[in-house]
Design a protein around this motif. Structure first.
Motif, PDB file in Angstrom:
ATOM      1  N   PHE A1270       0.837  -1.213   0.000  1.00  0.00           N
ATOM      2  CA  PHE A1270       0.000   0.000   0.000  1.00  0.00           C
ATOM      3  C   PHE A1270       0.864   1.252   0.000  1.00  0.00           C
ATOM      4  O   PHE A1270       0.876   1.998   0.968  1.00  0.00           O
ATOM      5  CB  PHE A1270      -0.881   0.036   1.259  1.00  0.00           C
ATOM      6  CG  PHE A1270      -1.562  -1.253   1.522  1.00  0.00           C
ATOM      7  CD1 PHE A1270      -2.628  -1.662   0.741  1.00  0.00           C
ATOM      8  CD2 PHE A1270      -1.132  -2.068   2.565  1.00  0.00           C
ATOM      9  CE1 PHE A1270      -3.259  -2.865   1.005  1.00  0.00           C
ATOM     10  CE2 PHE A1270      -1.761  -3.270   2.809  1.00  0.00           C
ATOM     11  CZ  PHE A1270      -2.833  -3.676   2.037  1.00  0.00           C
ATOM     12  N   PRO A1271       1.612   1.491  -1.113  1.00  0.00           N
ATOM     13  CA  PRO A1271       2.496   2.663  -1.072  1.00  0.00           C
ATOM     14  C   PRO A1271       1.693   3.967  -0.964  1.00  0.00           C
ATOM     15  O   PRO A1271       2.108   4.899  -0.302  1.00  0.00           O
ATOM     16  CB  PRO A1271       3.253   2.583  -2.392  1.00  0.00           C
ATOM     17  CG  PRO A1271       2.477   1.654  -3.250  1.00  0.00           C
ATOM     18  CD  PRO A1271       1.711   0.742  -2.365  1.00  0.00           C
ATOM     19  N   GLU A1272       0.497   3.980  -1.588  1.00  0.00           N
ATOM     20  CA  GLU A1272      -0.230   5.255  -1.604  1.00  0.00           C
ATOM     21  C   GLU A1272      -0.547   5.737  -0.190  1.00  0.00           C
ATOM     22  O   GLU A1272      -0.666   6.929   0.059  1.00  0.00           O
ATOM     23  CB  GLU A1272      -1.513   5.142  -2.445  1.00  0.00           C
ATOM     24  CG  GLU A1272      -2.567   4.200  -1.884  1.00  0.00           C
ATOM     25  CD  GLU A1272      -2.212   2.712  -2.078  1.00  0.00           C
ATOM     26  OE1 GLU A1272      -2.955   1.888  -1.540  1.00  0.00           O
ATOM     27  OE2 GLU A1272      -1.201   2.385  -2.730  1.00  0.00           O
ATOM     28  N   MET A1273      -0.661   4.774   0.739  1.00  0.00           N
ATOM     29  CA  MET A1273      -0.976   5.159   2.123  1.00  0.00           C
ATOM     30  C   MET A1273       0.071   6.141   2.652  1.00  0.00           C
ATOM     31  O   MET A1273      -0.243   7.090   3.354  1.00  0.00           O
ATOM     32  CB  MET A1273      -0.987   3.890   2.974  1.00  0.00           C
ATOM     33  CG  MET A1273      -1.025   4.149   4.443  1.00  0.00           C
ATOM     34  SD  MET A1273      -1.176   2.633   5.343  1.00  0.00           S
ATOM     35  CE  MET A1273       0.441   1.928   5.160  1.00  0.00           C
ATOM     36  N   LEU A1274       1.349   5.876   2.318  1.00  0.00           N
ATOM     37  CA  LEU A1274       2.409   6.734   2.846  1.00  0.00           C
ATOM     38  C   LEU A1274       2.595   7.987   2.015  1.00  0.00           C
ATOM     39  O   LEU A1274       2.866   9.048   2.543  1.00  0.00           O
ATOM     40  CB  LEU A1274       3.737   5.981   2.847  1.00  0.00           C
ATOM     41  CG  LEU A1274       3.934   4.997   3.969  1.00  0.00           C
ATOM     42  CD1 LEU A1274       5.259   4.320   3.760  1.00  0.00           C
ATOM     43  CD2 LEU A1274       3.940   5.710   5.297  1.00  0.00           C
ATOM     44  N   MET A1312      12.468   4.787  -0.285  1.00  0.00           N
ATOM     45  CA  MET A1312      12.820   5.822  -1.286  1.00  0.00           C
ATOM     46  C   MET A1312      12.398   5.336  -2.675  1.00  0.00           C
ATOM     47  O   MET A1312      11.831   6.071  -3.484  1.00  0.00           O
ATOM     48  CB  MET A1312      14.327   6.056  -1.308  1.00  0.00           C
ATOM     49  CG  MET A1312      14.891   6.599  -0.019  1.00  0.00           C
ATOM     50  SD  MET A1312      16.668   6.747  -0.238  1.00  0.00           S
ATOM     51  CE  MET A1312      17.185   7.061   1.407  1.00  0.00           C
ATOM     52  N   ARG A1313      12.699   4.076  -2.901  1.00  0.00           N
ATOM     53  CA  ARG A1313      12.472   3.537  -4.235  1.00  0.00           C
ATOM     54  C   ARG A1313      10.981   3.561  -4.551  1.00  0.00           C
ATOM     55  O   ARG A1313      10.555   3.955  -5.643  1.00  0.00           O
ATOM     56  CB  ARG A1313      12.989   2.103  -4.241  1.00  0.00           C
ATOM     57  CG  ARG A1313      13.047   1.540  -5.609  1.00  0.00           C
ATOM     58  CD  ARG A1313      13.872   0.277  -5.672  1.00  0.00           C
ATOM     59  NE  ARG A1313      13.871  -0.073  -7.074  1.00  0.00           N
ATOM     60  CZ  ARG A1313      13.479  -1.232  -7.547  1.00  0.00           C
ATOM     61  NH1 ARG A1313      13.168  -2.153  -6.736  1.00  0.00           N
ATOM     62  NH2 ARG A1313      13.450  -1.456  -8.846  1.00  0.00           N
ATOM     63  N   ILE A1318       6.519   6.144  -7.737  1.00  0.00           N
ATOM     64  CA  ILE A1318       5.204   6.764  -7.860  1.00  0.00           C
ATOM     65  C   ILE A1318       5.311   8.059  -8.652  1.00  0.00           C
ATOM     66  O   ILE A1318       4.476   8.366  -9.476  1.00  0.00           O
ATOM     67  CB  ILE A1318       4.600   7.034  -6.465  1.00  0.00           C
ATOM     68  CG1 ILE A1318       4.149   5.708  -5.874  1.00  0.00           C
ATOM     69  CG2 ILE A1318       3.427   7.987  -6.544  1.00  0.00           C
ATOM     70  CD1 ILE A1318       3.531   5.830  -4.520  1.00  0.00           C
ATOM     71  N   GLY A1319       6.360   8.889  -8.387  1.00  0.00           N
ATOM     72  CA  GLY A1319       6.337  10.196  -9.065  1.00  0.00           C
ATOM     73  C   GLY A1319       7.671  10.665  -9.588  1.00  0.00           C
ATOM     74  O   GLY A1319       7.920  11.866  -9.643  1.00  0.00           O
ATOM     75  N   ASN A1320       8.566   9.728  -9.895  1.00  0.00           N
ATOM     76  CA  ASN A1320       9.849  10.091 -10.502  1.00  0.00           C
ATOM     77  C   ASN A1320      10.750  10.972  -9.672  1.00  0.00           C
ATOM     78  O   ASN A1320      11.745  11.464 -10.161  1.00  0.00           O
ATOM     79  CB  ASN A1320       9.643  10.738 -11.868  1.00  0.00           C
ATOM     80  CG  ASN A1320      10.123   9.770 -12.942  1.00  0.00           C
ATOM     81  OD1 ASN A1320      10.707   8.730 -12.577  1.00  0.00           O
ATOM     82  ND2 ASN A1320       9.891  10.056 -14.181  1.00  0.00           N
TER      83      ASN A1320
END
Length: 1874
Positions: A1270-1274, A1312-1313, A1318-1320
């Motif tokens: 769930f990367p979007e959570m962070l 970090m990766r 997610i946004g370059n």
């Protein structure tokens, strides 16, 4: 991946969580029973006396000794005699003819005395005798007193003569003795003088208590001993060897015991009586020591060998029988039948004939024939073991002698009417005369021993017959006047003798005797029987028997206790076998039941101190346990001693409730070895094996235990055989009869039975078990085991007793407590014996009765406590798990719980699998759950009721309920039957509702987060912060934590813990909460994971969030605190205080009676013997953590911290497992957004604690998986989580454990990766990492920069080798970031160096913060770090300013983000608070726009963040006492609250403002508030580096003296550079750099005062104004032109130096650079003017002071007008005013000074006037003197003052003057207007 992680997590886990947790509190363990003591012989404190040698000055004849103990206070002989002789073989040879055979038993020289009641009045009396010879005692002693061994040569002939005489006497009169000498030893002197252990010896106390025996404990209950007695401890003292030299000659007319007591009393106080006695010189050496526990070669008082007795030929030690001074309450357990005869005196004065040397011969006769004298009299010393006659000592020529002999006899068990004692009196002729016999009989008398079946003992005064008594005399007593017999002195009693018995056969109590005799008559059916005056026939038998049973209450308690076992056996026998009298069955059940109830009650009442914690008397419990068995009808032959061939041993270890309650209940750490039956510790295999166990299988290993002895008085001599087809029918079954009698009993009997209900309950259970065993019914179905009638009786009984408990709980508190636990134990036992459904119904009926009462009770908590104890005891059954049917599905069963058949074995009980059904019902106390799992349902319902926040749960109830669950779970953990995980999962099902219960109590639990040690944070005071561990992250305002008023986030968690205010008084103590949480974790750990998943999937978001909250709390609660904390806890033992609090509450609520409390305390004090197996005593169990012992050894501390660490890891892993379950279920559902944040929060919180490396590895894997899923959570929603995560990871990157470092670096890199993907770019992570590092650096004390650099290197390597992202800008960005971090670290290193120099440290932080001018988030972080540092050092004003700067910074950026009318427009708004704030304005070109990704992302860049910072600032200002500044802060806050219509906040703010203004008003003079003292500090010398030639103004705490700061700085820099390097420049003159030594460091420190220009003073009116926003300071230096500092008035100059600083004080640091310096030089006249102005001011102040102070006024006046004042006003005037100055420049000064003097004289006059008004008559003269002086002064000054300088008074053109004046007045007005 997830599966692999889960498997990894499950490896190497502790199977028993509770094994790591401190065991349950033993105080609460109501279901525990102390070990039941094996009935054993009584013995007091034992001392061993060894006789080593006896020497006289001359050795001419054998001497014989006797030892005995006497208690002079009780006037009682307290031991039998011990006979010894220490004669040489040569001396013994003289008596060869009289003692042909010497038994080894009579050669003993050491004796063991027992003392039950030690006291200071006990003496060891030693009497010596010698062989009878002619002459009285005095003559015979003469040689011993006169002759000395040294001059034996002189008396050679005399000695020879004496030897010869002695030889003759021995050969002729060897059989007779005469008294010789005596002495006594006061035992207390031995015990105390040999120091009975040195008092200061640390171990002595424990040792003294250690050996206290069983009886000592009892005795304490019977009567308190006198103070002196406590000192007499004969069990432990240092052995002593004494040489006794002072013997006294026996006086022939003073031989009785009465005389002896008088002498002994005199021995204690030196008096004349003893001095009159003639001393005999001798040396007796004896050894006195505490007796060893089991001495070798020991003989009992009956001369039986006591094991160990390795070799029969060795000289033995004798145990001497004690005659206790007071009653000893112990039942007989050994056969003893001894008779003691004490002839006392004889009066033959009226007897004619030659009767002078009288000896009495005593014989024990079986019949009248002389040959029937039995050899039962014990021999004395060096003779045969038994004799058939014994003689008293002879007193020469005395017709009425006194005797002191003791004849000890071993009498036969079955005495008949013919047995009697025969006394024959002889005259002994000492001189050998022709045809005169050696002994001639001169009288006879006798005592028949049996009369009406009773042994005759006591004192007798007997008539003496002159002739031999006629035939068949022995049946009568000598008192009967026999025809034709001749009596001495007309048949008067002339011979007094005392007879006493120590017997386990003869009760010597009329009531008991009568009862036993009647029972015997019934058994033998020997009617008619004559009993005293009554003839017992079949007709009156029943009445007599009933009467004798009723009369038992009159018997002496002491005797009843001694014959307790037989008494109870007989009563039981009468119940079981109703006697058949003339063909009628007589039912004695009721009478026997009454007698039993009263007896048991009486024993309890009188032997208070002899009870266990359930109030059960030890004697009675050991009777039931070891001695009771059902009487069987078949009479059996008494087994002969040799052939012990019964089919089954005679004794049964009863229901194993000793220490060995079901094994499942022994905590794994406690050792359970039953002292009665080693087999009991084994685990039963099938539910019914326990019954067989009840019947036990081991006897007592005490060789002469009478339990199966033929000699048991009237014993039924039956042998219990197990024989299925046995013909023995028990006429009545004891348990049925008991139940029936109890149910129908009334009034007193019922009350008596209730008082000791436990006794009857236990009797019933044991009887039931025996009955089942004897009738082989153990295998029949339970419902068919007992008849319905009995079952109904039991139901009625339980119902009635429950009603008693419910009805009487507030009246008879103690009774009800006992009754309640007895009933519970009974039902617990019934579960093993009866149909379980039936027993469950009984339990239910109890519950109903209590519940009905609860509604109306005035004191429900005490009823609750009773019910809780009841539940706990019932649940302590060893088949508790099986009884709860852990495996059946939740379909409502037909009966409350169908009885599992006895054959169901444990293995099959767990095989069936759970079928699918509504999971919800399994997790709540639903009806199906409670029907299915009956007992655990009860327990958990009880728990949930008690924890109900609206309920009346008092502290002690919480503890009770939680402790009950805890101890049950412990028992499951420790039970070898339940080690299999699947079985555990089934057991956990019984406790699933515990999870929702604990969830419900979330807000009552103790908040563990606040007490945990500060880690990477300042002491955070977040009470209602969603992250209780917050405050250690930048994102969690450190600053707010400091001021203690937490900020409500706009994005607060949806499930924040309720605020502190919400915690009601019913919240749980830390200890209870911790225990409850450990139980909760146990269920989570052992429950089936799939089941938990299904349950979680049904929960609402709110509930899941509560669960997460709870897990969060668990992490805080079990965090490892480290050894230090453990030591601290050990020393504080905080538990104690809580226990006391509970006790107090209980006492107030009346749940414990005062007496019970006393008994409890009493029990705690009792000196537990080392041999006691007392398992329930708290301080005995060695594994109790932080209990009573503070002084733990190193090893124990180590062990404890290891266990604690393991517990912390296990708890955290359970939380982790549960989080995984939650994530798993949430992914499937729609709820993830709201829940995942919570999951991550808990994860982060667990990372923040002190965790083990093992746990952290698993934690990081879980975290990586979570972020990956769930990367979007962070990265899209909550920044706070990202910030927290970065901080945690960075902290672990600097860990010293490499595995943790590598995991943390991997996690950070992946973060970090993920962000990059997610946004370059990963601006957000970059920003957060930088901020985290800054925060870590600024706050963490033990942060290791070396480790962190290594981790950063690892991250770089990852980035360089990441093939997928090699061509993107990612590696470069990582490099930038890492470089940036290295920079911060470098600054940090600098900070580390200056850790000790607070000013330098703050300067560095200030510099770093300045470096971040362009990244607001980081600047904010550093400002907060500074605030934290200031706060630690108590600089609240500076901390407040840091916060104000932070707020201004936030305001600047918020203003750019959104234009909001009510928000401040930026820094400008803040400048009223401080002019320094403007430096926060974002004006430079490279200001980042706040919209950019990752900028201003912290939670403070929001309206609520700003509010929070301002609140904090106000709080800090308040602490700094700068109340005026609070107003300015709130001016900015108020519009925000107004715009939000937040009236509550507005009310608070206005309240705070009111407080602030009140304080300002009350402290108007300002002296109450001390704002600070300022010093100028100059640094000179290259040693200072950057500081060289810098000048600062330092702000120090108020009232700092110059010496203090110079000492502080000198010491600090000396430490840094070395002692001889630092030098303080003592003056304040400008420093010339060239004159200084380049190798030294110079400090120049000067006190400076704030300086204001005249125009400023108009605005700075108040004390606050003069101490706030200060930028200019001044100091003065006096000098003269020739270089000296001071000179005469006319050459004294002064230099004023004015310094300006770069910022205004107070600022965000405490020292500020000086940027400008200005000097003003005053000429001497100006100096004089200043002095005079100052004097005048002082005078004015003293004059107008209110209230007036005459002393002050007089002092000032004296200084002004006194004649002697040197350099006083007069001198000043003479120096400066006598001539007009030459220099026109000085004209104005001259004039000014002249006007000053005018003013001065005016003020003097005012002052004198005021003084006149103030003084009393005694000071009139003084005042006149002052006036005279003033007048002189005025005269002298007159001409000087009136001389004007004409140049100054030229007339000016009129109109110009006019205009000027106007303009001046106008301008001044204008100035006021503005």
């Amino acid at each position: 991946m997830d599966r692999r992680n889960t498997e990894a997590r499950l490896q190497g886990r502790h199977s028993d969580l509770l094994g790591l947790y401190p065991p349950p509190d033993e105080d609460e363990a109501v279901e525990r029973c102390s070990a039941i003591e094996v009935p054993k012989e009584h013995c007091g404190q034992r001392i061993m006396v060894k006789c080593l040698s006896l020497k006289f000055e001359i050795e001419i004849e054998p001497i014989f000794g006797t030892l005995a103990l006497y208690d002079i206070k009780e006037k009682k002989k307290i031991s039998e005699n011990f006979y010894f002789d220490l004669n040489s073989d040569q001396m013994k040879g003289l008596l060869k003819s009289h003692t042909p055979h010497t038994a080894i038993s009579t050669m003993a020289r050491s004796a063991i005395f027992s003392i039950t009641y030690p006291s200071a009045d006990i003496f060891l009396v030693i009497k010596l005798e010698k062989v009878l010879q002619q002459g009285d005692i005095g003559e015979c002693c003469e040689p011993y007193m006169v002759m000395k061994e040294s001059d034996s040569s002189k008396h050679k002939e005399k000695l020879e003569k004496l030897r010869l005489q002695a030889e003759q006497s021995c050969s002729r009169l060897g059989r007779f003795r005469m008294p010789f000498a005596w002495t006594a030893i006061h035992l207390l002197n031995i015990v105390s003088s040999v120091g009975g252990l040195d008092r200061s010896d640390p171990d002595s106390d424990s040792e003294r208590k250690g050996h206290g025996t069983w009886n000592e404990r009892k005795k304490k209950g019977f009567e308190r001993m006198s103070i002196g007695d406590d000192m007499c401890n004969f069990a432990t003292f240092r052995p002593a060897t004494l040489t006794v030299t002072n013997f006294f000659k026996q006086e022939g007319d003073r031989l009785s015991d009465e005389d002896l007591y008088k002498y002994l009393a005199d021995m204690r106080r030196p008096s004349s009586v003893l001095r009159r006695l003639r001393p005999v010189t001798a040396q007796l050496k004896i050894d006195i020591s505490p007796a060893p526990d089991s001495p070798h070669y020991c003989l009992s008082p009956e001369l039986l060998h006591v094991k160990p007795y390795p070799d029969p030929r060795v000289r033995p030690t004798k145990e001497v029988l004690e005659f206790p001074a007071r009653y000893v309450y112990t039942p007989h357990t050994t056969y003893r039948n001894l008779l003691y005869v004490y002839p006392q005196s004889l009066n033959f004065s009226s007897r004619q004939g030659s009767v002078r040397n009288i000896a009495v011969k005593v014989q024990f006769m079986a019949g009248e024939d002389p040959s029937q004298a039995l050899p039962v009299i014990f021999g004395k010393s060096s003779c045969a073991e038994f004799m058939s006659d014994a003689y008293t000592a002879v007193i020469y020529h005395n017709k009425s002698p006194e005797f002191y002999e003791e004849m000890k006899m071993k009498i036969p068990a079955n005495l008949t009417d013919n047995h009697h004692l025969l006394f024959t009196f002889y005259h002994i002729s000492c001189q050998p005369k022709q045809n005169t016999p050696l002994e001639s009989p001169v009288g006879y008398t006798w005592i028949p021993l049996m009369q009406h079946g009773r042994l005759r003992t006591g004192s007798f005064s007997l008539p003496v017959s002159v002739e031999k008594p006629p035939p068949s005399y022995s049946v009568l007593t000598p008192d009967v006047q026999l025809p034709g017999m001749k009596w001495v002195d007309n048949h008067k009693g002339v011979f007094s003798v005392e007879v006493s018995a120590a017997s386990s056969v003869h009760t010597q109590d009329p009531y008991l005797d009568k009862f036993f005799t009647l029972v015997y008559v019934l058994e033998e059916y020997s009617f008619p029987f004559r009993l005293k005056d009554v003839i017992i026939t079949e007709a009156n038998m029943e009445g007599e028997l009933k009467a004798s049973m009723a009369a038992l209450r009159g018997a002496l308690l002491d005797t009843c206790v001694r014959f307790l076992h037989q008494l109870l056996n007989k009563l039981i026998q009468l119940i079981v076998f109703p006697p058949v009298i003339s063909g009628q069955i007589v039912n004695l059940g009721r009478t026997a039941f009454e007698a039993m109830a009263l007896l048991v009650n009486q024993i309890h009442k009188n032997l208070e101190g002899n009870q266990d914690q359930h109030g059960r008397n030890n004697l009675l419990s050991s009777y039931i346990h070891y001695c009771f068995r059902l009487p069987t009808a078949e009479p059996a032959v008494p087994p002969t001693a040799g052939s012990q061939s019964y089919e089954m041993p005679m004794q049964f270890a009863t229901l194993s409730r000793a220490t060995t309650r079901p094994t499942s209940l022994h905590l794994s750490r406690s050792k359970s070895i039953s002292n009665s039956n080693p087999d009991l510790a084994s685990t039963p295999v099938s539910p019914d094996e326990e019954v067989q166990r009840i019947i036990g299988s081991k006897g007592i290993d005490r060789s002469h235990s009478w339990v199966n002895s033929a000699y048991a008085p009237g014993g039924s001599r039956s042998v219990l055989r197990r024989n299925p087809n046995s013909s023995c029918e028990l006429k009545q079954l004891l348990h049925e009869e008991l139940a029936l009698q109890w149910v129908v009993s009334t009034s007193t009997v019922r009350e008596a039975a209730l008082q000791q209900a436990w006794f009857f309950f236990q009797l019933m259970t044991k009887s039931m078990a025996h009955h089942l065993f004897l009738t082989s019914k153990l295998d029949t179905p339970r419902r068919q085991r007992f008849p319905d009638r009995f079952v109904d009786d039991i139901a009625a009984l339980v119902c009635a007793i429950s009603a008693d408990v419910a009805g009487r709980y507030h009246k008879d508190v103690e009774l009800v407590e006992r009754l309640n636990s007895s009933l519970a134990f009974f039902l617990n036992d019934l579960l093993s014996l009866m149909d379980r459904g039936f027993v469950f119904n009984l339990i239910r009926s109890y519950y109903k009765q209590i519940a009905n009462k609860l509604h109306t009770a005035q004191n429900p908590s005490s009823l609750n406590a009773l019910r809780m104890d009841f539940t706990r005891i019932v649940c302590s059954h060893e088949h508790y798990v099986t009884l709860n049917l852990p495996c059946s599905t939740l379909s409502p069963p037909s009966s409350p719980s169908p009885s599992t058949s006895s054959t169901t074995s444990q293995s099959s009980a767990f095989s069936s699998m759970v079928q699918d059904q509504g999971v919800a019902t399994m997790f709540e106390l639903s009806v199906p759950f409670r029907q299915q799992h009956f007992l655990s349902g009860l327990l958990l319902t009880e728990l949930s009721l008690i924890l109900d926040p609206d309920g009346e749960g008092v502290f002690f109830l919480h503890k009770k309920a939680i402790s009950a669950v805890h101890s049950l779970l412990c028992s499951h953990d420790a039970d070898p039957r339940y080690t299999d995980p699947q079985v555990r999962a089934h057991i956990a099902q019984l406790y699933l509702p515990l999870i929702p219960i604990v969830l419900e109590t979330l807000h009552q639990l103790h908040d563990f987060s606040d007490s945990s040690p500060a880690r990477v944070r300042h002491a955070s005071a977040h009470a209602d912060d969603s992250d209780p561990d917050g405050g250690n992250t930048i994102s969690q305002s450190v600053a707010m934590a400091i001021a203690g008023s937490p900020l409500p986030h706009a994005k607060a968690n949806p499930f924040a813990l309720p605020t502190v205010a919400g915690r009601q008084s019913s919240s749980l103590s830390a200890e209870c909460s911790r225990t409850l949480l450990v139980c909760f974790l146990w269920v989570l750990k052992n429950a089936d994971a799939a089941l938990l998943e299904r349950w979680v999937s049904d929960l609402s978001v709110l509930q899941i969030n509560r669960l997460l909250d709870l897990l969060h709390l668990c992490v805080s609660c079990f965090e490892y605190k480290g050894k230090k904390a453990l030591e601290r806890i050990n020393s504080l033992t905080f538990k104690k205080s809580q226990d006391m609090k509970a006790r107090l509450e209980e006492a107030i609520l009346g749940t414990i009676g005062a007496r019970q409390e006393m008994v409890r305390r009493h029990r705690e004090r009792s000196p537990y013997g080392s041999q006691e197996n007392v398992r329930w005593r708290k301080n005995v169990t060695h594994w109790r953590q932080n209990a009573d012992r503070v002084d733990k050894s190193k090893a124990e501390m180590e062990q404890e911290s290891v266990v604690d660490g393991n517990l912390a890891t296990e708890a955290s892993l359970i939380v982790l497992d549960t989080l995984e379950i939650i994530v798993k279920t949430v992914v499937a559902s729609e709820l993830k957004e709201s829940v995942l944040g919570g999951v991550l929060r808990v994860l982060l919180h667990s990372m923040a604690g002190n965790q083990s490396a093992l746990f952290l590895q698993h934690c990081f894997t879980t975290q990586r998986a979570l972020v990956f899923k769930f990367p979007e959570m962070l990265f899209e929603e909550d920044t706070e989580l990202c910030a927290d995560l970065c901080l945690r990871l960075l902290r672990h990157c600097s860990s010293s454990v490499s595995s943790v470092r590598s995991h943390a670096s991997a996690s950070l890199y992946l973060l970090m990766r993920q962000n990059f993907e997610i946004g370059n770019n990963f601006a957000r992570v970059k920003m957060q990492v930088t901020m985290s590092l800054s925060s870590l650096v600024g706050t963490s004390q033990n942060f290791n920069e070396e480790h962190l650099r290594r981790s950063l290197k690892t991250i770089l390597t990852y980035a360089e080798e990441d093939l997928e992202l090699r061509d993107t800008p990612f590696p470069e960005q990582v490099q930038d970031l890492v470089f940036n971090l290295h920079m911060i670290l470098t600054d940090t290193v600098k900070m580390k160096e200056h850790q000790q120099d607070p000013e330098m440290l703050i300067d560095l932080m200030y510099r770093i913060a300045k470096g971040y001018q362009n990244s607001p988030d980081l600047r904010l972080t550093w400002l907060q770090n500074m605030a934290g540092k200031h706060c630690e050092r108590g600089n609240h004003a500076e901390a407040a300013h840091c916060l104000v700067h932070s707020a201004a910074l936030v305001a600047e950026y918020l203003n750019m983000l959104e234009d909001c009318r009510y928000l401040p427009i930026g820094c400008v708004t803040f400048q009223n608070i401080s002019s320094n704030v403007l430096e926060e304005s974002a004006v430079s070109d490279d200001v980042l726009s706040p919209e950019e990704e990752g900028i201003c992302a912290g939670k403070y860049f929001s309206e609520s963040g700003l509010v929070g910072l301002l609140e904090q600032a106000a709080a800090s200002f308040n602490m700094a006492a700068m109340y005026e500044a609070i107003n300015e802060v709130y001016k900015i806050l108020l519009p925000i609250h107004e715009a939000n219509r937040d009236f509550k906040k507005l009310a608070t703010v206005h309240g705070k403002l009111q407080d602030a203004f009140n304080k300002v008003y009350n402290q108007s003079s300002g002296w109450e508030r001390l704002f600070g003292t300022y010093f100028r500090v100059g640094f000179y010398g290259c040693r200072f580096g950057d500081l060289d030639e810098q000048e600062f103004v330092y702000k120090e705490p108020s009232i700092t003296k110059l010496a203090e700061i110079s000492h502080r700085l000198e010491e600090f820099y000396s430490e840094r550079f070395g002692d001889d390097v630092v030098e303080i420049i003592k003056d304040s003159n400008p420093v010339d750099k060239n004159k200084l030594d380049p190798n030294k460091a110079y400090l120049q420190i000067t006190y400076v005062e704030p300086f204001f220009d005249t125009y400023e003073l108009k605005e700075r009116i108040t004390y606050f104004d003069k101490n706030y926003n200060l930028r200019t300071f001044m100091y003065c230096t006096p000098f003269t032109l020739d270089g000296r500092a001071h000179g005469d008035l006319n050459e004294q100059y002064k230099r004023k130096t004015i310094l300006t600083t770069s910022h205004a004080f107070p600022y965000i640091k405490t020292r500020i650079n000086v940027i400008h310096k200005e000097e003003i030089i005053l000429v001497p006249m100006e100096v004089a003017i200043e002095d005079m102005q100052k004097k005048t001011q002082e005078l004015a102040f003293a004059t107008n002071q209110d209230p007036a102070d005459s002393k002050m006024l007089q002092m000032v006046l004296q200084g002004c007008v006194g004649t002697t004042v040197n350099q006083g006003p007069l001198e000043v005037a003479q120096v400066f005013l006598s001539d007009i100055p030459d220099d026109p420049k000085l004209f104005r000064h001259h004039n000014k000074l002249r006007l000053c003097f005018k003013d001065f004289t005016k003020r003097c006059e005012d002052a004198l006037r005021k003084n006149k008004a103030l003084i009393g008559p005694d000071q009139k003269e003084y005042h006149r003197e002052l006036e005279r002086n003033y007048n002189k002064l005025k005269e002298a000054l007159g001409p000087l003052i009136n001389r004007k300088i004409p140049q100054l008074y030229r007339t000016l053109p009129a109109q110009t003057t006019q205009t000027q004046r106007n303009s001046f007045s106008r301008s001044s007005l204008r100035r006021v207007d503005c």
